[in-house]
Design a protein around this motif. Structure first.
Motif, PDB file in Angstrom:
ATOM      1  N   ALA A   1       0.829  -1.211   0.000  1.00  0.00           N
ATOM      2  CA  ALA A   1       0.000   0.000   0.000  1.00  0.00           C
ATOM      3  C   ALA A   1       0.864   1.261   0.000  1.00  0.00           C
ATOM      4  CB  ALA A   1      -0.932  -0.002   1.207  1.00  0.00           C
ATOM      5  N   ARG A   2       1.965   1.239   0.731  1.00  0.00           N
ATOM      6  CA  ARG A   2       2.863   2.398   0.765  1.00  0.00           C
ATOM      7  C   ARG A   2       3.334   2.765  -0.635  1.00  0.00           C
ATOM      8  NH1 ARG A   2       6.536   0.028   4.633  1.00  0.00           N
ATOM      9  NH2 ARG A   2       5.103  -0.322   6.326  1.00  0.00           N
ATOM     10  N   LYS A   3       3.663   1.764  -1.426  1.00  0.00           N
ATOM     11  CA  LYS A   3       4.121   2.005  -2.806  1.00  0.00           C
ATOM     12  C   LYS A   3       3.033   2.639  -3.663  1.00  0.00           C
ATOM     13  CE  LYS A   3       5.734  -1.522  -4.854  1.00  0.00           C
ATOM     14  NZ  LYS A   3       6.106  -2.861  -5.346  1.00  0.00           N
ATOM     15  N   HIS A   4       1.775   2.380  -3.312  1.00  0.00           N
ATOM     16  CA  HIS A   4       0.646   2.887  -4.084  1.00  0.00           C
ATOM     17  C   HIS A   4       0.038   4.157  -3.476  1.00  0.00           C
ATOM     18  CE1 HIS A   4       0.167  -0.484  -6.943  1.00  0.00           C
ATOM     19  NE2 HIS A   4       0.742  -1.175  -5.984  1.00  0.00           N
ATOM     20  N   GLY A   5       0.678   4.670  -2.432  1.00  0.00           N
ATOM     21  CA  GLY A   5       0.174   5.883  -1.794  1.00  0.00           C
ATOM     22  C   GLY A   5      -1.138   5.677  -1.050  1.00  0.00           C
ATOM     23  N   VAL A   6      -1.339   4.477  -0.551  1.00  0.00           N
ATOM     24  CA  VAL A   6      -2.575   4.136   0.163  1.00  0.00           C
ATOM     25  C   VAL A   6      -2.251   3.889   1.634  1.00  0.00           C
ATOM     26  CG1 VAL A   6      -4.399   2.386   0.357  1.00  0.00           C
ATOM     27  CG2 VAL A   6      -3.656   3.177  -1.901  1.00  0.00           C
ATOM     28  N   ASP A   7      -3.152   4.305   2.509  1.00  0.00           N
ATOM     29  CA  ASP A   7      -3.005   4.034   3.941  1.00  0.00           C
ATOM     30  C   ASP A   7      -3.388   2.584   4.207  1.00  0.00           C
ATOM     31  OD1 ASP A   7      -2.962   3.933   6.685  1.00  0.00           O
ATOM     32  OD2 ASP A   7      -4.574   5.388   6.971  1.00  0.00           O
ATOM     33  N   GLY A   8      -2.396   1.723   4.288  1.00  0.00           N
ATOM     34  CA  GLY A   8      -2.624   0.294   4.481  1.00  0.00           C
ATOM     35  C   GLY A   8      -3.237  -0.053   5.815  1.00  0.00           C
ATOM     36  N   ALA A   9      -3.138   0.854   6.784  1.00  0.00           N
ATOM     37  CA  ALA A   9      -3.723   0.592   8.104  1.00  0.00           C
ATOM     38  C   ALA A   9      -5.245   0.508   8.024  1.00  0.00           C
ATOM     39  CB  ALA A   9      -3.282   1.666   9.095  1.00  0.00           C
ATOM     40  N   GLY A  66     -12.771   3.365   1.078  1.00  0.00           N
ATOM     41  CA  GLY A  66     -12.451   4.646   0.462  1.00  0.00           C
ATOM     42  C   GLY A  66     -11.441   4.589  -0.663  1.00  0.00           C
ATOM     43  N   GLU A  67     -10.970   3.397  -1.001  1.00  0.00           N
ATOM     44  CA  GLU A  67      -9.970   3.281  -2.066  1.00  0.00           C
ATOM     45  C   GLU A  67     -10.597   2.683  -3.326  1.00  0.00           C
ATOM     46  OE1 GLU A  67      -7.019   4.575  -2.101  1.00  0.00           O
ATOM     47  OE2 GLU A  67      -7.081   5.181   0.003  1.00  0.00           O
ATOM     48  N   ASP A  68     -10.013   3.009  -4.462  1.00  0.00           N
ATOM     49  CA  ASP A  68     -10.463   2.515  -5.752  1.00  0.00           C
ATOM     50  C   ASP A  68     -10.345   0.991  -5.808  1.00  0.00           C
ATOM     51  OD1 ASP A  68     -11.053   2.969  -8.715  1.00  0.00           O
ATOM     52  OD2 ASP A  68      -9.131   1.870  -8.784  1.00  0.00           O
ATOM     53  N   HIS A  69     -11.421   0.339  -6.222  1.00  0.00           N
ATOM     54  CA  HIS A  69     -11.486  -1.123  -6.246  1.00  0.00           C
ATOM     55  C   HIS A  69     -10.369  -1.724  -7.104  1.00  0.00           C
ATOM     56  CE1 HIS A  69     -13.207  -5.161  -7.021  1.00  0.00           C
ATOM     57  NE2 HIS A  69     -13.743  -5.001  -5.815  1.00  0.00           N
ATOM     58  N   ALA A  70     -10.136  -1.174  -8.276  1.00  0.00           N
ATOM     59  CA  ALA A  70      -9.103  -1.692  -9.179  1.00  0.00           C
ATOM     60  C   ALA A  70      -7.707  -1.538  -8.555  1.00  0.00           C
ATOM     61  CB  ALA A  70      -9.170  -0.991 -10.525  1.00  0.00           C
ATOM     62  N   LYS A  71      -7.481  -0.426  -7.873  1.00  0.00           N
ATOM     63  CA  LYS A  71      -6.186  -0.204  -7.220  1.00  0.00           C
ATOM     64  C   LYS A  71      -5.979  -1.235  -6.113  1.00  0.00           C
ATOM     65  CE  LYS A  71      -4.140   3.878  -6.273  1.00  0.00           C
ATOM     66  NZ  LYS A  71      -3.848   5.178  -5.625  1.00  0.00           N
ATOM     67  N   VAL A  72      -7.028  -1.487  -5.344  1.00  0.00           N
ATOM     68  CA  VAL A  72      -6.923  -2.468  -4.252  1.00  0.00           C
ATOM     69  C   VAL A  72      -6.700  -3.870  -4.829  1.00  0.00           C
ATOM     70  CG1 VAL A  72      -8.093  -3.521  -2.278  1.00  0.00           C
ATOM     71  CG2 VAL A  72      -8.277  -1.051  -2.660  1.00  0.00           C
ATOM     72  N   GLU A  73      -7.366  -4.199  -5.935  1.00  0.00           N
ATOM     73  CA  GLU A  73      -7.133  -5.495  -6.566  1.00  0.00           C
ATOM     74  C   GLU A  73      -5.671  -5.651  -6.980  1.00  0.00           C
ATOM     75  OE1 GLU A  73     -10.085  -5.646  -9.703  1.00  0.00           O
ATOM     76  OE2 GLU A  73     -11.318  -7.008  -8.487  1.00  0.00           O
TER      77      GLU A  73
END
Length: 134
Positions: free
Chosen positions: A63-71, A100-107
């Motif tokens: 998640a860090r690499k994708h700019g997402v709060d993995g917590a 709150g995150e984009d489904h495709a990004k999370v996939e």
């Protein structure tokens, strides 16, 4: 970094399992679905706990690499013990949500995490593991 932990069980599925440090000890018992009393823990529960935590950590790293709060991620591992012609087989369904995150990004993140998670590596080719994003 290297880490080793050791657990010892006496009595198998109807015994007592304990970390050699003594920090955790559990009564083991087959679940009601397998004809047991269901008044203890079983290996599948412990595997589900470990897999969900390990996969969650891998997801946080990705998640860090994708700019997402993995917590914010929530990982559930449903472990099934089934019977086959050769005995018993395990399967795992990983369910992941990152509110709150984009489904495709999370996939994409889940696919990456599945490649680096040690539990995923250990099970690859051995048991069915199905990751799903909700």
């Amino acid at each position: 970094m290297a880490y080793t932990t050791t657990a010892t069980t006496k009595g198998g599925r109807e015994g007592r399992a304990m970390l050699d440090t003594g920090a955790l000890a559990l009564a083991m018992a087959p679940p009601k679905e397998m004809g047991g009393a269901g008044d203890g823990h079983n290996p599948e529960q412990l595997f589900a706990l470990g897999y969900s935590a390990c996969f969650g950590s891998a997801l946080m790293l990705v998640a860090r690499k994708h700019g997402v709060d993995g917590a914010k991620a929530r990982v559930s591992a449903a472990v099934t013990l089934g019977q086959s012609d050769t005995g018993y087989d395990l399967s795992v369904e990983l369910t992941v949500s990152v509110p709150g995150e984009d489904h495709a990004k999370v996939e994409a993140m889940v696919a990456e995490a599945h490649q680096i998670c040690p539990y995923s590596k250990a099970t690859r080719g051995n048991i069915s593991v199905t990751p799903t994003v909700v």
